[in-house]
Enzyme design. Structure first.
Site, mmCIF file in Angstrom:
data_model
loop_
_atom_site.group_PDB
_atom_site.id
_atom_site.type_symbol
_atom_site.label_atom_id
_atom_site.label_comp_id
_atom_site.label_asym_id
_atom_site.label_seq_id
_atom_site.Cartn_x
_atom_site.Cartn_y
_atom_site.Cartn_z
ATOM 1 N N TYR A 6 -1.345 8.286 14.830
ATOM 2 C CA TYR A 6 -0.218 7.412 14.478
ATOM 3 C C TYR A 6 0.565 7.052 15.736
ATOM 4 C CZ TYR A 6 4.729 6.648 13.678
ATOM 5 O OH TYR A 6 6.005 6.168 13.779
ATOM 6 N N SER A 58 8.220 3.268 18.226
ATOM 7 C CA SER A 58 8.825 4.551 17.886
ATOM 8 C C SER A 58 9.073 5.379 19.133
ATOM 9 C CB SER A 58 7.877 5.306 16.954
ATOM 10 O OG SER A 58 8.239 6.660 16.876
ATOM 11 N N ALA A 59 10.064 6.230 19.043
ATOM 12 C CA ALA A 59 10.356 7.160 20.129
ATOM 13 C C ALA A 59 9.227 8.169 20.295
ATOM 14 C CB ALA A 59 11.658 7.890 19.838
ATOM 15 N N LYS A 84 1.209 3.350 18.076
ATOM 16 C CA LYS A 84 2.472 2.761 18.550
ATOM 17 C C LYS A 84 2.354 2.429 20.040
ATOM 18 C CE LYS A 84 4.796 2.743 14.727
ATOM 19 N NZ LYS A 84 4.973 1.461 14.049
ATOM 20 N N ASN A 101 9.262 13.533 6.059
ATOM 21 C CA ASN A 101 10.477 13.439 6.877
ATOM 22 C C ASN A 101 11.613 14.257 6.271
ATOM 23 O OD1 ASN A 101 9.277 10.232 7.361
ATOM 24 N ND2 ASN A 101 9.612 11.602 9.064
ATOM 25 N N SER A 123 0.823 -1.212 0.000
ATOM 26 C CA SER A 123 0.000 0.000 0.000
ATOM 27 C C SER A 123 0.860 1.266 0.000
ATOM 28 C CB SER A 123 -0.923 0.012 1.213
ATOM 29 O OG SER A 123 -0.151 0.102 2.396
#
Ligand code: UD1
Length: 341
Positions: free
Chosen positions: A152, A127-128, A156, A202, A36
């Site tokens: 998002y 993730s951090a 996590k 990013n 995707s």
């Protein structure tokens, strides 16, 4: 006997680098991806790098429990590394249901099918972002998680909790969550790397696309943060270093060396770098000038976040090794490879 690792989301940026490292460490790997958010570029690159033309690949969407079940019932899988998830922070704010449905259900289906077929080792790609804006830096694994600032980020946190609770309830299951800081760079072969769709969110893909002329100008989001040069501080971790951490973690699981049934590790360098330092580093490493301008802060950005990776260094025996200039040279080589240059 050789152990087999399933890499869900294995055709993507991090998954493809992890697949290479696992194969080079002697594991059999099955790659599954719903495609995707990627095409076959990286999977083809993985085959070239490893010289293996027969890596099993399944186009599977793990939100479909039947597909997940079929994969586990027809393959002997010893461990799963679960990457398959959506990851665009901004999009998740606008489409929370898309993120909750996809990221949570795919992980639950993976755990359920794995368990049903005696695959007890689950590694989750966290993730951090779960640390939010922490009160103390650098963050250790004991630094309290903060409420997520995006759906998002919340997926996590929630997936970490799902794994923790499953490990608690089902004694045979072992879990590891790796909290990544800011993965950047590409494989030194320039055959695999980050492949953002549309405008990159990013920093590094935006830098490389600006350098190649695909984007006119990089916006530096804010130079008035309470940091030495006013731009945000991050822990940029080379994607190959990051990928190697997975090999150490999987080995620890498969060799029964875990000290707790659920372990969490920060995967970062431990050294903060500012956005401006990264830009200057990119210019120097590649001997070019980047077109950039200072722009207003981006909503939701935190001023500084970097890891204390001591636990991963000690327990996994892993350490980030690549030099930033090599990382930034690899990112640039990958962008040029994509452009056919
Ligand atoms: C985000 C996610 C993180 C995820 C990571 C993947 C959050 C809050 N952040 O981190 O979970 O793991 O991506 O790498 O969930 N910047 C610019 N100009 C740009 C792009 C970025 O100045 O065009 C700056 C940002 O303001 C930030 C830094 O570069 O200070 C890094 O940004 P980015 O690469 O998007 O990563 P994060 O937001 O740190």
């Amino acid at each position: 006997m050789r152990k087999c690792v399933l890499v869900s989301g294995g055709a993507g940026f991090i998954g493809s680098h992890v697949t290479v490292e696992l194969i080079e460490a002697g594991y059999d790997v099955i790659v599954a991806d719903n495609m995707s958010n990627c095409d076959l570029t990286c999977f083809e690159g993985v085959k070239k790098i490893t010289g293996k033309d027969d890596i099993p690949f399944f186009k599977i969407d793990f939100t479909d429990p039947v597909a997940a079940e079929l994969l586990f019932s027809t393959n002997e899988i010893d461990a799963v590394i679960h990457f398959a998830a959506f990851k665009a922070v901004g999009e998740s704010v606008n489409e929370p249901l898309k993120y909750y449905k996809n990221n949570l259900s795919s992980f639950m289906n993976v755990i359920e099918s794995a368990r049903a077929h005696g695959c007890d080792n689950i590694l989750f790609s966290s993730s951090a972002t779960v640390y939010g804006e922490p009160e103390e830096l650098p963050v250790t694994e004991d630094t309290p998680r903060q409420p997520a600032t995006s759906p998002y980020g919340n997926t996590k946190t929630m997936c970490e909790d799902i794994l923790r609770d499953c490990v608690k309830a089902y004694p045979e299951i072992k879990g590891i969550a790796l909290r990544y800081f800011n993965p950047i760079g590409a494989h030194p072969s320039a055959l695999i790397g980050e492949l953002p769709r549309g405008v990159p969110n990013n920093l590094v893909p935006f830098i490389t696309q600006t350098a190649i002329g695909k984007r006119e100008c990089l916006s530096v989001f804010g130079d008035d943060y309470p940091t030495p040069d006013g731009t945000c501080l991050r822990d940029f971790i080379d994607v190959v270093d990051l990928a190697k951490a997975h090999v150490f973690a999987v080995r620890r699981m498969l060799e029964g060396k875990m000290k707790k049934d659920y372990e969490i590790y920060n995967i970062g360098t431990g050294t903060p770098l500012s956005v401006m330092e990264l830009i200057k580093g990119f210019e120097k490493a590649n001997n070019l000038k980047l077109n950039y301008k200072i722009a207003p802060r981006r909503t939701g950005d935190i001023s500084a976040l970097w890891a204390d990776p001591t636990l991963a260094n000690r327990e996994l025996g892993w350490k980030a090794e690549r030099k930033t200039e090599d990382t930034l040279a690899a990112a640039w080589a990958w962008e040029k490879h994509l452009a056919g240059k």
